[in-house]
Design an enzyme around this catalytic site. Structure first.
Site, PDB file in Angstrom:
ATOM      1  N   TYR A 185     -76.276 -52.958   9.448  1.00  0.00           N
ATOM      2  CA  TYR A 185     -76.842 -51.742  10.063  1.00  0.00           C
ATOM      3  C   TYR A 185     -76.939 -50.623   9.028  1.00  0.00           C
ATOM      4  O   TYR A 185     -77.980 -49.973   8.894  1.00  0.00           O
ATOM      5  CB  TYR A 185     -75.957 -51.313  11.242  1.00  0.00           C
ATOM      6  CG  TYR A 185     -76.525 -50.207  12.108  1.00  0.00           C
ATOM      7  CD1 TYR A 185     -77.471 -50.480  13.086  1.00  0.00           C
ATOM      8  CD2 TYR A 185     -76.101 -48.888  11.950  1.00  0.00           C
ATOM      9  CE1 TYR A 185     -77.976 -49.468  13.902  1.00  0.00           C
ATOM     10  CE2 TYR A 185     -76.603 -47.879  12.759  1.00  0.00           C
ATOM     11  CZ  TYR A 185     -77.540 -48.175  13.736  1.00  0.00           C
ATOM     12  OH  TYR A 185     -78.038 -47.160  14.539  1.00  0.00           O
ATOM     13  N   SER A 219     -80.321 -43.000  11.066  1.00  0.00           N
ATOM     14  CA  SER A 219     -79.001 -42.783  11.656  1.00  0.00           C
ATOM     15  C   SER A 219     -78.186 -41.990  10.635  1.00  0.00           C
ATOM     16  O   SER A 219     -78.559 -41.939   9.455  1.00  0.00           O
ATOM     17  CB  SER A 219     -78.344 -44.144  11.901  1.00  0.00           C
ATOM     18  OG  SER A 219     -76.963 -44.012  12.121  1.00  0.00           O
TER      19      SER A 219
END
Ligand code: NAD
Length: 274
Positions: free
Chosen positions: A169, A156
């Site tokens: 995350y 990401s």
């Protein structure tokens, strides 16, 4: 223009995965589903791995209508036994895999002072335990087959940058970069490549869920979350699409040499610039 001391890369008009078998985790939805469709269009046999067999089967059946060979597998990527059983089934039905896309993921947002340890562990397990267990199983098959292969982790922009409310995350996505680099080094002797794709925000169920959650946590409207949080630093206020990410995955999957290994490719409308 060509340089005298670098051999030209032979240009091909299409990237082919003909004769390859690809396993995509979290492929019943969003980014993983589109990657599976694009890989099938490029000629691969595709294994749709996801939590629920019925969801995986629905995606596999839809792709099979276009002529691709597919297999649906129920696999919780945090469960060692389930991962091992899933890969054994693939080996038995389709032979060794050539491509792994370790894509399954979840999102949980909260300020760190309120983050439950159980939620931290859940998120870390899906992204990091899942990345480890699936890539270990893939590497074992790729070494045994003697063909090597391509491993792609779904990172990401949060493999590079931080955002508020996303402590596990961001930690997990940074961790996947480290895992990919180790695999690039260990895999080279076996012709195994390992890379990471780092998308910006893509409007999948994972992101749709976050918009109201972030609005509540930050005390702003949902529109403001989209404009002022998610797309604020892009060059054009655009979401990345599942197709953008799938094309990046196809490039890593089909690239024929170790020229592309240990890399991460950011696909984010300029949100993060290397
Ligand atoms: P999504 O929610 O649409 O799909 C995720 C899939 O993973 C679902 O089908 C879900 O069932 C599956 N899954 C969840 N936990 C699992 C587990 N334990 N075992 C197996 N499967 C499991 O989400 P998405 O947006 O397509 O996300 C896919 C990946 O892309 C994730 O790793 C996510 O972190 C990453 N990503 C997404 C975005 C985005 O903006 N959507 C941006 C960057 C990275």
């Amino acid at each position: 223009m060509s340089s005298a001391n670098s051999a030209p890369v032979e240009a091909t008009t299409t990237l082919s995965l003909k004769g390859k078998t690809a396993l995509v985790t979290g492929a019943a939805s969003g980014i993983g589903k589109r990657i599976a469709e694009v890989f099938a269009d490029a000629g691969a046999n595709v294994v749709i791995a996801d939590l629920k067999l019925a969801d995986a089967q629905a995606t596999a059946d839809a792709i099979a209508t276009k002529g691709a060979k597919t297999l649906a597998v129920a696999m919780d990527v945090t469960d060692e036994a389930a991962v091992e059983a899933g890969f054994a089934l693939v080996q038995q039905r389709l032979g060794a895999i050539d491509i792994l896309v370790s894509n399954a993921g979840i999102q949980i947002v909260a300020p760190i002072e309120e983050f439950k340890f159980s939620d931290w562990k859940k998120l870390i397990a899906v992204h990091l335990d899942g990345g480890f267990l699936t890539s270990r199983a893939a590497v074992r098959q790729m070494i045994a087959s003697g063909r090597g292969g391509s491993i792609i982790f779904m990172g990401s922009v949060h493999s590079k940058e931080a955002s508020k409310l996303k402590s596990p995350y961001v930690a997990a996505k940074h961790g996947l970069e480290g895992l990919a680099k180790v695999l690039a080094k260990e895999g080279a002797a076996h012709n195994i490549r390992s890379n990471v794709i780092c998308p910006g925000f893509v409007r999948t169920p994972l992101v749709e869920k976050q918009i109201p959650e972030q609005a509540q946590a930050l005390g702003i409207s949902e529109d403001e979350v989209v404009r002022n949080v998610m797309l604020k630093d892009t060059v054009d206020a655009q979401f990345t699409t599942v197709d953008d990410v799938a094309q990046a995955a196809l490039t890593f999957a089909a690239w024929p040499s170790n020229a592309l290994t240990g890399q991460s490719l950011v696909v984010s409308h300029g949100w993060f610039m290397q």
